[in-house]
Motif scaffolding. Structure first.
Motif, short mmCIF file in Angstrom:
data_model
loop_
_atom_site.label_atom_id
_atom_site.label_comp_id
_atom_site.label_asym_id
_atom_site.label_seq_id
_atom_site.Cartn_x
_atom_site.Cartn_y
_atom_site.Cartn_z
N TRP A 1 31.02 26.83 -14.35
CA TRP A 1 29.96 27.05 -13.35
C TRP A 1 28.63 26.64 -13.97
O TRP A 1 28.25 27.12 -15.02
CB TRP A 1 29.95 28.53 -12.96
CG TRP A 1 28.88 28.94 -11.99
CD1 TRP A 1 27.58 29.20 -12.28
CD2 TRP A 1 29.02 29.15 -10.58
NE1 TRP A 1 26.90 29.57 -11.15
CE2 TRP A 1 27.76 29.54 -10.09
CE3 TRP A 1 30.10 29.05 -9.69
CZ2 TRP A 1 27.54 29.85 -8.75
CZ3 TRP A 1 29.87 29.36 -8.35
CH2 TRP A 1 28.61 29.74 -7.90
N SER A 2 27.90 25.75 -13.30
CA SER A 2 26.69 25.17 -13.89
C SER A 2 25.47 25.42 -13.00
O SER A 2 25.56 26.05 -11.95
CB SER A 2 26.89 23.66 -14.07
OG SER A 2 26.93 23.01 -12.81
N GLY A 3 24.37 24.85 -13.43
CA GLY A 3 23.14 24.95 -12.65
C GLY A 3 23.26 24.34 -11.28
O GLY A 3 22.62 24.79 -10.32
N SER B 1 21.62 30.10 -13.86
CA SER B 1 20.48 30.53 -13.04
C SER B 1 19.14 30.28 -13.71
O SER B 1 18.10 30.31 -13.04
CB SER B 1 20.62 32.02 -12.71
OG SER B 1 20.62 32.81 -13.89
N VAL B 2 19.15 30.03 -15.02
CA VAL B 2 17.89 29.78 -15.73
C VAL B 2 17.90 28.40 -16.38
O VAL B 2 17.19 28.15 -17.35
CB VAL B 2 17.61 30.86 -16.80
CG1 VAL B 2 17.39 32.21 -16.14
CG2 VAL B 2 18.74 30.94 -17.83
N CYS B 3 18.72 27.49 -15.82
CA CYS B 3 18.77 26.14 -16.37
C CYS B 3 17.42 25.45 -16.14
O CYS B 3 16.63 25.83 -15.26
CB CYS B 3 19.90 25.33 -15.75
SG CYS B 3 19.65 24.88 -14.03
N LEU C 1 15.37 37.68 -11.05
CA LEU C 1 16.75 38.00 -11.43
C LEU C 1 16.85 39.40 -11.99
O LEU C 1 16.09 39.77 -12.89
CB LEU C 1 17.24 37.00 -12.48
CG LEU C 1 17.09 35.51 -12.14
CD1 LEU C 1 17.49 34.65 -13.34
CD2 LEU C 1 17.93 35.15 -10.92
N PHE C 2 17.79 40.19 -11.49
CA PHE C 2 18.04 41.55 -11.97
C PHE C 2 19.47 41.58 -12.51
O PHE C 2 20.43 41.69 -11.75
CB PHE C 2 17.85 42.55 -10.83
CG PHE C 2 16.43 42.63 -10.33
CD1 PHE C 2 15.60 43.67 -10.74
CD2 PHE C 2 15.91 41.66 -9.47
CE1 PHE C 2 14.29 43.75 -10.30
CE2 PHE C 2 14.60 41.74 -9.03
CZ PHE C 2 13.78 42.78 -9.44
#
Length: 458
Positions: free
Chosen positions: A118-120, A310-312, A328-329
């Motif tokens: 799973w990627s950006g 999510s932070v890519c 993001l939590f």
């Protein structure tokens, strides 16, 4: 206290008709609590001017991520922001399609890291799809004027919408595209479609040998996406639009696959310009995800893949150029580091929710003061402070209380402690400071209850 009905914790303190915050628990989707102990939360994201920001919140289970997310969501001015809340139930939908595209089953995923690839791009597909779906589902409730948009740009945006829409109702798509392309007029009795209006059902009936290659091209392209809804009705509608507007040649020459960041940028800009709202993506609830926590055990490889996607750099670059905000939590898990994946921590900060004995006792006192404020005047006694209530000056009790580490554990403990004190109420003269036996029994039972609750919620 001669009346037996008063020998009850809630009656004694006059809160029998109140929500006793210590005797309740919240789920990850619950935003009903009014007990927000802001002094223990990151101050920079709970600003008075109701501004959005991009950040990551990391916290162990039970440290208050849900309450913080709820409060942050409430502070965002709906006139300025399009709030896109993405919880576990939405995330699971996309993960399941991703896993199905790999031809894996749930049994395989229980023992393997199904999100290791799973990627950006997959995360961006999820974001754009949910943004498109929210926009379409709310379109009928808004008054948006689409002016000065060239037809080429409109076809590009309609293509994005038809590919990424995740809803079940094609009629909502039809309603939007016909209004967007000027294919119906408003009458006194409502909306009247013209003869040239686009309908998915009509396109399906009229598919001919001439347009089958284009439909096949669209289907093949959409099927290459690992996370998107493959409802063929969307493509029938898109085919009708492409043919009706004369864009067959352009459409069969291009693909959407591989351009999700471009399309996320374009659609976010479209919303900002025409809705006059900046999208704010708020991600929470992955603590509960069955693919990240198969058999209630954290799959660190899958978790880290999801974290890092999510932070890519491609996604964070869009937050730094103000196309949207991303909040993001996430659960804090030992052995997983996402901080080194954030290329500009000064622009995308990370806050960790931490508690110690002092902050927990201050939180408990805060709750007691709130309960005091709303308690009945007929109560037998007002709350004093937390340490007095639990008889903390007893060294044996203090040692037990000091083992409580999070607000969630404190809640579980208090629920059991109240039960224990109520059981003893008929046999003691001095009610409701706790005894050492009360505290010890409550702590042992709450510990089991906590882990049982933890397992049930992932």
């Amino acid at each position: 206290m001669s009346k037996s009905e008063n020998r009850d914790f809630n009656a004694f303190y006059g809160i029998e008709y109140l929500n006793n915050h210590f005797a309740t628990t919240t789920t990850v989707d619950d935003c009903t609590s009014t007990f927000i102990f802001k002094s223990a939360l990151p101050q920079s994201i709970l600003t008075l001017y109701q501004g959005a920001s991009s950040f990551t919140i990391l916290g162990a289970y039970g440290t208050g991520k849900t309450l913080l997310r709820c409060e942050y969501f409430k502070t965002l001015n709906a006139d300025h922001y399009l709030k896109v809340l993405i919880l576990n139930k939405e995330i699971t939908d996309y993960i399941e399609r991703f896993i199905a595209s790999k031809k894996w089953n749930s049994q395989y995923c229980a023992n393997h890291s199904c999100l290791k690839d799973w990627s950006g791009d997959e995360f961006a597909q999820l974001m754009l799809s949910i943004l498109v779906t929210k926009f379409i589902e709310n379109y009928s409730q808004t008054e948006i004027k689409f002016i000065d948009i060239p037809i080429e740009k409109k076809i590009h945006l309609v293509t994005i919408i038809c590919y990424y829409y995740n809803g079940d109702s094609i009629s909502q798509l039809e309603n939007f595209v016909n209004g967007f392309l000027g294919k119906f007029v408003n009458t006194f009795f409502g909306t009247t479609y013209t003869a040239s209006s686009y309908k998915a059902s009509k396109a399906h009936v009229q598919i001919s040998e001439r347009n089958k290659p284009l439909l096949t091209h669209l289907q093949n392209d959409l099927n290459e996406f690992g996370t998107l809804n493959k409802n063929v009705g969307k493509l029938h509608l898109l085919l009708a639009i492409i043919e009706g507007e004369g864009f067959e040649y352009e459409s069969i020459q291009k693909t959407m696959l591989g351009h999700v960041i471009r399309d996320l940028t374009d659609f976010s800009s479209f919303i900002t310009k025409h809705m006059e709202k900046i999208p704010v993506f708020i991600i929470d609830g992955i603590d509960e995800n069955q693919y990240l926590n198969p058999n209630n055990e954290v799959n660190k490889i899958s978790f880290e893949s999801f974290y890092r996607s999510s932070v890519c750099e491609k996604i964070l670059s869009l937050t730094m150029t103000n196309y949207f905000y991303l909040s993001l939590f996430y659960p804090k898990i030992d052995g997983i580091n996402i901080l080194d994946a954030i290329v500009r921590p000064d622009k995308f900060p990370t806050y960790t929710l931490t508690w110690n004995s002092k902050s927990l006792y201050n939180y408990a006192d805060y709750v007691l003061q709130k309960l005091n404020k709303n308690a009945s005047r007929t109560r037998c006694k007002a709350f004093t402070d937390f340490k007095t209530l639990v008889n903390y000056e007893d060294q044996r009790i203090a040692e037990i209380i000091d083992e409580i580490q999070t607000p969630r554990e404190l809640h579980m403990f208090m629920m059991e402690l109240i039960t224990q004190m109520n059981h003893d109420a008929s046999n003691v003269e001095r009610l409701f400071p706790a005894t050492e036996k009360n505290v010890r029994n409550a702590f042992e039972k709450s510990l089991g209850l906590y882990y049982k609750y933890d397992e049930a919620n992932g």
